[in-house]
Design a protein around this motif. Structure first.
Motif, short mmCIF file in Angstrom:
data_model
loop_
_atom_site.label_atom_id
_atom_site.label_comp_id
_atom_site.label_asym_id
_atom_site.label_seq_id
_atom_site.Cartn_x
_atom_site.Cartn_y
_atom_site.Cartn_z
N THR A 24 16.54 -29.67 1.27
CA THR A 24 15.76 -29.25 2.43
C THR A 24 15.95 -27.77 2.78
N ARG A 25 16.88 -27.10 2.12
CA ARG A 25 17.10 -25.67 2.34
C ARG A 25 16.87 -24.96 1.01
N THR A 26 15.61 -24.63 0.74
CA THR A 26 15.23 -24.10 -0.57
C THR A 26 15.05 -22.59 -0.58
N VAL A 27 14.95 -21.98 0.57
CA VAL A 27 14.76 -20.53 0.67
C VAL A 27 15.73 -19.98 1.71
N GLN A 28 16.45 -18.89 1.37
CA GLN A 28 17.42 -18.29 2.27
C GLN A 28 17.42 -16.78 2.10
N THR A 29 17.98 -16.11 3.07
CA THR A 29 18.27 -14.69 2.89
C THR A 29 19.65 -14.55 2.26
N ALA A 30 19.94 -13.38 1.72
CA ALA A 30 21.27 -13.14 1.15
C ALA A 30 22.35 -13.25 2.21
N ALA A 31 22.04 -12.82 3.43
CA ALA A 31 23.02 -12.92 4.52
C ALA A 31 23.32 -14.38 4.84
N GLU A 32 22.30 -15.22 4.87
CA GLU A 32 22.52 -16.64 5.14
C GLU A 32 23.33 -17.28 4.03
N ILE A 33 23.04 -16.90 2.80
CA ILE A 33 23.81 -17.44 1.67
C ILE A 33 25.28 -17.05 1.81
N GLY A 34 25.54 -15.78 2.13
CA GLY A 34 26.92 -15.33 2.28
C GLY A 34 27.65 -16.08 3.36
N ARG A 35 26.99 -16.29 4.50
CA ARG A 35 27.62 -17.01 5.61
C ARG A 35 27.93 -18.45 5.22
N ARG A 36 26.99 -19.11 4.59
CA ARG A 36 27.20 -20.51 4.22
C ARG A 36 28.20 -20.66 3.08
N ALA A 37 28.28 -19.66 2.22
CA ALA A 37 29.24 -19.70 1.11
C ALA A 37 30.62 -19.20 1.51
N GLY A 38 30.74 -18.64 2.74
CA GLY A 38 32.01 -18.12 3.19
C GLY A 38 32.42 -16.86 2.47
N LEU A 39 31.44 -16.01 2.15
CA LEU A 39 31.71 -14.78 1.42
C LEU A 39 31.44 -13.57 2.30
N PRO A 40 32.17 -12.48 2.11
CA PRO A 40 31.84 -11.24 2.80
C PRO A 40 30.42 -10.80 2.44
N SER A 41 29.77 -10.10 3.36
CA SER A 41 28.38 -9.72 3.15
C SER A 41 28.19 -8.92 1.86
N SER A 42 29.08 -7.96 1.61
CA SER A 42 28.93 -7.12 0.41
C SER A 42 29.06 -7.96 -0.85
#
Length: 250
Positions: A24-42
């Motif tokens: 149900t979550r097929t499109v994201q921004t890179a910032a959203e991916i980073g937040r959900r993956a627990g990764l720093p933005s860079s």
């Protein structure tokens, strides 16, 4: 592979990025991916960029990210789930045409029921299952079938964890689930009234491998008050057809 300052390997970071995508979550921004993956933005932007360059992720004209076609291509090469789906699809189509309700195929994957296919009609009832979606083993008819015929060590591992309650009817007591699994083995099928949604009953049968374990589960989602008997007969016939198809094609 090199680790990050946090100790994560490159592979772990790649997997965490890819796992942020869901049915149900097929499109994201890179910032959203980073937040959900627990990764720093860079880090997130760098990993996403590398996956886009490799074709495993795609970036649209607005900068949003989705799973790339190349990832699908690689995943389907010599894939056991694809082989099971191809073997099962003709039988599933016959079941769905006869019963007119959601007809599903699931396999055991990382201690959950992973759904490979779902056939539906416009008049079919409620169903939360999605292709490439997952459901708990103890709470779904497909999961109960997969768990009942699985290795005992896997059963013990699942039952040792807290069992999530999805509805008031979901069994969450390990002893009750053990009794249900024994019933499934005795009857050769699972009936799960209201376990996932109160208004529905899931019914499922195993597709057995040469060792008698469940290579997959075929299921139908019925209205809660529907009689499961006729549908289970259809599912058992379909399961035998799928077993023969899998045996013929190795």
């Amino acid at each position: 592979m090199a680790n990050s300052p946090s100790g994560d390997s490159v592979t772990e970071r790649l997997v965490r990025v890819l796992e942020t995508f869901t049915p149900t979550r097929t499109v994201q921004t890179a910032a959203e991916i980073g937040r959900r993956a627990g990764l720093p933005s860079s880090t997130a932007h760098r990993v996403v960029g590398e996956l886009v360059d490799a074709g495993l992720l795609d970036r649209d004209g607005e900068g949003r990210i989705r799973v790339g076609v190349r990832l699908w291509e690689l995943a389907t090469r010599s894939s056991l789930p694809l082989r099971v789906r191809q073997a099962a699809l003709p039988a599933m189509e016959r079941v769905q045409a006869r019963v007119g309700e959601h007809t599903q195929l699931a396999i055991l994957e990382q201690d959950e029921a992973l759904f490979l296919e779902r056939l539906s009609s416009p008049d079919a009832g409620a169903n939360i299952t999605r292709v490439a979606g997952r459901l708990p083993l103890h709470a779904s008819s497909s999961g109960l079938v997969l768990l009942a015929f699985a290795d005992p060590a896997l059963q013990e591992r699942v039952l040792a964890r807290p069992l999530r309650r999805l509805t008031a009817s979901t069994p969450t007591d390990p002893a009750a689930v053990r009794r249900k699994l024994a019933e499934v083995r005795r009857l050769g099928h699972a009936v799960a009234p209201g376990f996932i949604e109160e208004v529905s009953t899931g019914v499922a049968v195993p597709v057995r491998d040469a060792n008698g374990r469940a290579a997959a589960a075929l299921s139908v989602v019925l209205p809660r008050d529907a009689a499961p008997g006729p549908v289970l007969e259809e599912l058992h016939r379909a399961a035998r057809d799928v077993e023969r198809a899998l045996a013929q094609h190795g």
